[in-house]
Design a protein around this motif. Structure first.
Motif, PDB file in Angstrom:
ATOM      1  N   PRO A 197       0.973  -1.256  -0.104  1.00  0.00           N
ATOM      2  CA  PRO A 197       0.072  -0.089   0.149  1.00  0.00           C
ATOM      3  C   PRO A 197       0.949   1.362   0.039  1.00  0.00           C
ATOM      4  CG  PRO A 197      -1.012  -1.675   1.447  1.00  0.00           C
ATOM      5  CD  PRO A 197       0.353  -2.040   1.170  1.00  0.00           C
ATOM      6  N   GLU A 198       1.820   1.352   0.841  1.00  0.00           N
ATOM      7  CA  GLU A 198       2.524   2.655   0.861  1.00  0.00           C
ATOM      8  C   GLU A 198       3.481   2.795  -0.299  1.00  0.00           C
ATOM      9  OE1 GLU A 198       4.108   5.974   2.748  1.00  0.00           O
ATOM     10  OE2 GLU A 198       2.466   4.856   3.006  1.00  0.00           O
ATOM     11  N   VAL A 199       3.976   1.888  -0.968  1.00  0.00           N
ATOM     12  CA  VAL A 199       4.307   1.857  -2.368  1.00  0.00           C
ATOM     13  C   VAL A 199       3.580   2.482  -3.327  1.00  0.00           C
ATOM     14  CG1 VAL A 199       5.482   0.776  -4.165  1.00  0.00           C
ATOM     15  CG2 VAL A 199       6.118   0.111  -2.164  1.00  0.00           C
TER      16      VAL A 199
ATOM     17  N   MET B 233      -6.091  -8.557 -10.445  1.00  0.00           N
ATOM     18  CA  MET B 233      -7.664  -8.313 -10.273  1.00  0.00           C
ATOM     19  C   MET B 233      -7.949  -8.576  -8.764  1.00  0.00           C
ATOM     20  SD  MET B 233      -9.028  -9.835 -13.803  1.00  0.00           S
ATOM     21  CE  MET B 233      -8.413  -9.119 -15.596  1.00  0.00           C
ATOM     22  N   GLY B 234      -7.314  -9.189  -8.139  1.00  0.00           N
ATOM     23  CA  GLY B 234      -7.539  -9.952  -6.864  1.00  0.00           C
ATOM     24  C   GLY B 234      -7.087  -9.068  -5.672  1.00  0.00           C
ATOM     25  N   ARG B 235      -5.989  -8.107  -6.020  1.00  0.00           N
ATOM     26  CA  ARG B 235      -5.416  -7.616  -4.842  1.00  0.00           C
ATOM     27  C   ARG B 235      -6.419  -6.519  -4.116  1.00  0.00           C
ATOM     28  NH1 ARG B 235      -1.926  -4.183  -9.288  1.00  0.00           N
ATOM     29  NH2 ARG B 235      -3.358  -2.711  -9.551  1.00  0.00           N
ATOM     30  N   ALA B 236      -6.236  -6.480  -2.891  1.00  0.00           N
ATOM     31  CA  ALA B 236      -7.027  -5.682  -2.135  1.00  0.00           C
ATOM     32  C   ALA B 236      -7.055  -4.075  -2.392  1.00  0.00           C
ATOM     33  CB  ALA B 236      -6.744  -5.733  -0.442  1.00  0.00           C
TER      34      ALA B 236
ATOM     35  N   SER C 221      -6.470  -1.205  -4.823  1.00  0.00           N
ATOM     36  CA  SER C 221      -6.606  -0.735  -6.243  1.00  0.00           C
ATOM     37  C   SER C 221      -6.532  -1.894  -7.513  1.00  0.00           C
ATOM     38  CB  SER C 221      -5.269   0.350  -6.674  1.00  0.00           C
ATOM     39  OG  SER C 221      -5.229   1.375  -5.876  1.00  0.00           O
ATOM     40  N   PRO C 222      -7.403  -2.701  -7.236  1.00  0.00           N
ATOM     41  CA  PRO C 222      -7.519  -3.976  -8.112  1.00  0.00           C
ATOM     42  C   PRO C 222      -7.511  -3.402  -9.569  1.00  0.00           C
ATOM     43  CG  PRO C 222      -9.499  -3.790  -6.990  1.00  0.00           C
ATOM     44  CD  PRO C 222      -8.612  -3.104  -6.307  1.00  0.00           C
ATOM     45  N   LEU C 223      -7.280  -4.243 -10.665  1.00  0.00           N
ATOM     46  CA  LEU C 223      -7.562  -3.951 -12.067  1.00  0.00           C
ATOM     47  C   LEU C 223      -9.003  -4.057 -12.300  1.00  0.00           C
ATOM     48  CD1 LEU C 223      -6.778  -3.552 -14.995  1.00  0.00           C
ATOM     49  CD2 LEU C 223      -6.148  -6.056 -15.189  1.00  0.00           C
ATOM     50  N   ARG C 224      -9.636  -3.089 -12.857  1.00  0.00           N
ATOM     51  CA  ARG C 224     -11.047  -3.429 -13.073  1.00  0.00           C
ATOM     52  C   ARG C 224     -11.304  -1.986 -14.117  1.00  0.00           C
ATOM     53  NH1 ARG C 224     -13.999   0.140 -10.223  1.00  0.00           N
ATOM     54  NH2 ARG C 224     -13.217   0.892  -7.883  1.00  0.00           N
ATOM     55  N   PRO C 225     -12.319  -1.996 -15.028  1.00  0.00           N
ATOM     56  CA  PRO C 225     -12.813  -0.834 -15.721  1.00  0.00           C
ATOM     57  C   PRO C 225     -13.280   0.248 -14.865  1.00  0.00           C
ATOM     58  CG  PRO C 225     -14.097  -2.494 -16.390  1.00  0.00           C
ATOM     59  CD  PRO C 225     -13.018  -3.167 -15.560  1.00  0.00           C
TER      60      PRO C 225
END
Length: 217
Positions: A93-95, A173-176, A178-182
């Motif tokens: 998250p901090e990165v 897509m699965g990260r908590a 900022s997941p990849l999604r439109p």
């Protein structure tokens, strides 16, 4: 046409063609371009170069603070090992917070900018003038990645590359955070059956239409 304060946000999974499209659009509209994936790769490259563990958050944060958007070397950062490492440190998250701040500053240039990545329309530039979500089937993306490798006189295995893309998609897509999604208001551009010129024309049509409508309102 002029591109005053035109911010184009382009998101999509690995090997969807969003990077090539972003560079073409930036050139056409005379806008600065940032491949935000390179910012994460720069952090990963620094960790690998210094021998720091990829899971070491304090070192990753230190590296993120040192990233200079003006000195991102695509050739150095495009190495497969760096990309794999980048997708692992991108979940810290901090990165993400540090790099997103830098990316937003880039987008805030007077002329506007073109940014491509995984969370541009949803997180980095939620108020972008135009949001595109560029995608393609996993099989098509794997073939494109293999072609890129072979174009650089390298060798690769289609099945291995396809499995790698599937893992990257699942991770992105699965990260908590900022997941990849439109984005809800993004324009979907499926390039599975498109070459770059066709995709470029399709994207330009969308952008010009949005800019024209905005100028009339």
């Amino acid at each position: 046409m002029t591109a005053a304060s035109l911010v184009i946000a382009i998101d999509g999974p690995a090997a969807s063609g969003k990077g090539t499209l972003a560079r073409r659009l930036a050139d056409y509209y005379h806008l600065p371009h940032l491949d935000t994936g390179l910012t994460y790769r720069a952090v990963a490259h620094m960790l690998l170069t210094k021998g720091w563990p990829l899971g070491d958050a304090p070192h990753a944060v230190e590296a993120a603070r040192l990233v200079d958007l003006g000195s991102l070397d695509r050739d150095v950062l495009s190495v497969h090992a760096v990309g794999e490492a980048a997708s692992k440190i991108a979940v810290i998250p901090e990165v993400r917070r540090i790099l997103v701040d830098k990316q937003r500053a880039f987008a805030a240039q007077v002329s506007g900018a073109v940014l491509d990545g995984r969370d541009i329309g949803t997180v980095v530039c939620p108020d972008a003038t135009v949001k595109l979500y560029v995608t393609a089937s996993a099989e098509v993306r794997a073939r494109r990645r293999l072609a890129e490798i072979e174009a650089r006189d390298g060798t690769g295995d289609f099945a291995t590359i396809l499995a790698d893309i599937a893992r990257r998609d699942e991770r992105d897509m699965g990260r908590a955070d900022s997941p990849l999604r439109p984005a809800a208001d993004a324009h979907l551009l499926d390039t599975s059956e498109m070459d770059i010129e066709t995709a470029f024309i399709a994207a330009r049509t969308i952008i010009d239409g949005i800019v024209a409508a905005a100028s009339e309102s």
